[in-house]
Design a protein around this motif. Structure first.
Motif, PDB file in Angstrom:
ATOM      1  N   TRP A  39       2.920   7.425  -0.757  1.00  0.00           N
ATOM      2  CA  TRP A  39       2.738   5.970  -0.879  1.00  0.00           C
ATOM      3  C   TRP A  39       1.669   5.363  -0.529  1.00  0.00           C
ATOM      4  O   TRP A  39       1.578   4.216  -1.600  1.00  0.00           O
ATOM      5  CB  TRP A  39       3.627   5.704   0.654  1.00  0.00           C
ATOM      6  CG  TRP A  39       5.475   5.570   0.350  1.00  0.00           C
ATOM      7  CD1 TRP A  39       6.307   6.729   0.964  1.00  0.00           C
ATOM      8  CD2 TRP A  39       6.236   5.048  -0.625  1.00  0.00           C
ATOM      9  NE1 TRP A  39       7.687   5.797   0.944  1.00  0.00           N
ATOM     10  CE2 TRP A  39       7.451   5.629  -0.369  1.00  0.00           C
ATOM     11  CE3 TRP A  39       5.536   3.822  -0.776  1.00  0.00           C
ATOM     12  CZ2 TRP A  39       8.223   4.781  -1.214  1.00  0.00           C
ATOM     13  CZ3 TRP A  39       6.753   2.819  -1.768  1.00  0.00           C
ATOM     14  CH2 TRP A  39       7.980   3.579  -1.762  1.00  0.00           C
ATOM     15  N   ASN A  40       0.607   5.860  -0.236  1.00  0.00           N
ATOM     16  CA  ASN A  40      -0.630   5.409  -0.721  1.00  0.00           C
ATOM     17  C   ASN A  40      -0.965   4.827  -1.715  1.00  0.00           C
ATOM     18  O   ASN A  40      -1.239   3.980  -2.078  1.00  0.00           O
ATOM     19  CB  ASN A  40      -1.779   6.102   0.379  1.00  0.00           C
ATOM     20  CG  ASN A  40      -2.166   5.718   1.878  1.00  0.00           C
ATOM     21  OD1 ASN A  40      -1.029   5.260   2.707  1.00  0.00           O
ATOM     22  ND2 ASN A  40      -2.238   7.121   2.701  1.00  0.00           N
ATOM     23  N   LYS A  43       0.638   2.293  -3.275  1.00  0.00           N
ATOM     24  CA  LYS A  43       0.723   0.882  -3.050  1.00  0.00           C
ATOM     25  C   LYS A  43      -1.325   0.786  -3.925  1.00  0.00           C
ATOM     26  O   LYS A  43      -1.240  -0.013  -4.443  1.00  0.00           O
ATOM     27  CB  LYS A  43       0.535   0.841  -1.832  1.00  0.00           C
ATOM     28  CG  LYS A  43       1.331   0.679  -1.310  1.00  0.00           C
ATOM     29  CD  LYS A  43       1.562   0.921   0.137  1.00  0.00           C
ATOM     30  CE  LYS A  43       3.295   0.468   1.166  1.00  0.00           C
ATOM     31  NZ  LYS A  43       3.040   1.169   2.452  1.00  0.00           N
ATOM     32  N   THR A  44      -2.120   1.367  -3.867  1.00  0.00           N
ATOM     33  CA  THR A  44      -2.948   1.240  -4.677  1.00  0.00           C
ATOM     34  C   THR A  44      -3.463   1.324  -6.008  1.00  0.00           C
ATOM     35  O   THR A  44      -4.508   0.707  -6.607  1.00  0.00           O
ATOM     36  CB  THR A  44      -4.260   2.914  -4.652  1.00  0.00           C
ATOM     37  OG1 THR A  44      -4.493   3.034  -2.650  1.00  0.00           O
ATOM     38  CG2 THR A  44      -5.168   2.451  -4.850  1.00  0.00           C
ATOM     39  N   THR A  48       5.386  -0.387  -7.295  1.00  0.00           N
ATOM     40  CA  THR A  48       6.658  -0.445  -6.198  1.00  0.00           C
ATOM     41  C   THR A  48       7.719   0.657  -5.473  1.00  0.00           C
ATOM     42  O   THR A  48       8.124   1.053  -4.459  1.00  0.00           O
ATOM     43  CB  THR A  48       7.679  -1.459  -6.524  1.00  0.00           C
ATOM     44  OG1 THR A  48       7.851  -1.184  -7.192  1.00  0.00           O
ATOM     45  CG2 THR A  48       6.622  -2.863  -6.559  1.00  0.00           C
TER      46      THR A  48
END
Length: 274
Positions: A39-40, A43-44, A48
């Motif tokens: 998830w990191n 987002k980076t 989505t």
């Protein structure tokens, strides 16, 4: 389908795709830690969904490189847990002196701080000239950094403190040259180090070793993968060889628990006895 179920399916598909297409196997890594790291990355990268990341990773290799950096655990320091190295110096070095040649494997070496620490320790104990250190990792980017032997100068105060606590016998600054905000470690320390790609999840043994270090890596694997790696280490160690694990790791409740003795109760340093 619940959102969490869908997320698990997306993660499985991502990991399966990476394994089938690139050969990197993260399928048996601990799920909670993997989820955070994936998830990191999502987002980076300005995405989505995990499915969106999968599309990028499979079609654009530069996305894979960045994901690998996030999935690989690269937290390390020179002489990390100084008492471990002090104990190694006191308890293991006398054993190693009895061998004409010493092979040491640093499995999951990351950016190399641990392997340089061991090279320094062996030099001070007069054993480096008859040692060969194998530093392996799944990640080519961190291996290149390890091979360079260049670390941020700002870290040297912490590393010097660790070195002294680990029983260091010289001024730590003798081992590196300061330049442009970096500490460039002596090329002599690299003379007997071999840096190489190796995947603990899929690759087999490649030599017989007197010592294997795998510290703070197994905690990120699930039980199945931990058992696979312990089998690999057991088969790779000579009889009476030494296995060094991280503070939160143990050989308890593994299939090879009975094959080792703990050298000292305070540190995770084991000796293969059968």
């Amino acid at each position: 389908m619940e959102r969490e179920e869908l997320e698990d399916v997306e993660i499985q598909l991502l990991l399966e795709g990476i394994y089938r297409y690139y050969g990197f196997d993260f399928r048996n890594y601990a799920l909670a830690s993997l989820k955070r790291r994936i998830w990191n990355t999502v987002k980076t990268e300005g995405l989505t969904t995990i499915s969106g990341l999968q599309e990028k990773v499979l079609h654009e290799p530069e996305y894979l490189e960045r994901l690998l950096l996030n999935l690989s655990i690269n937290v390390t320091a020179m002489f990390r847990d100084p008492n471990f190295f002090l104990t190694f110096r006191k308890k293991v070095i006398p054993i190693l002196r009895t061998y004409p040649f010493i092979r040491i494997w640093h499995a999951g070496c990351s950016t190399g701080e641990e392997v340089y620490s061991m090279a320094i320790l062996l030099k001070e104990e007069g054993l480096y000239h008859r040692s060969r250190l194998y530093a392996t990792d799944i990640n080519e980017i961190v291996l290149r950094k390890a091979k360079s032997g260049i670390f941020p100068l700002v870290m040297m105060q912490e590393y010097t403190h660790n070195y002294i606590q680990a029983g260091g016998k010289k001024a730590f600054s003798e081992y590196y040259t300061a330049a442009y905000g970096n500490a460039i470690f002596s090329s002599e320390l690299k003379e007997n180090i071999i840096f190489s790609l190796h995947n603990l999840a899929t690759d087999n043994s490649f030599n017989e070793f007197h010592v294997i270090f795998c510290r703070n890596v197994l905690i990120y694997f699930n039980k199945n993968l931990q058992h696979r790696v312990h089998k690999l280490f057991y088969e790779s160690l000579i009889r009476f060889g030494i296995l060094g694990l991280g503070r939160q790791e143990s050989i308890r409740f593994t299939p090879h628990e009975q094959d080792y003795e703990q050298l000292v109760s305070s540190e995770k340093i084991y000796r293969r006895v059968s």
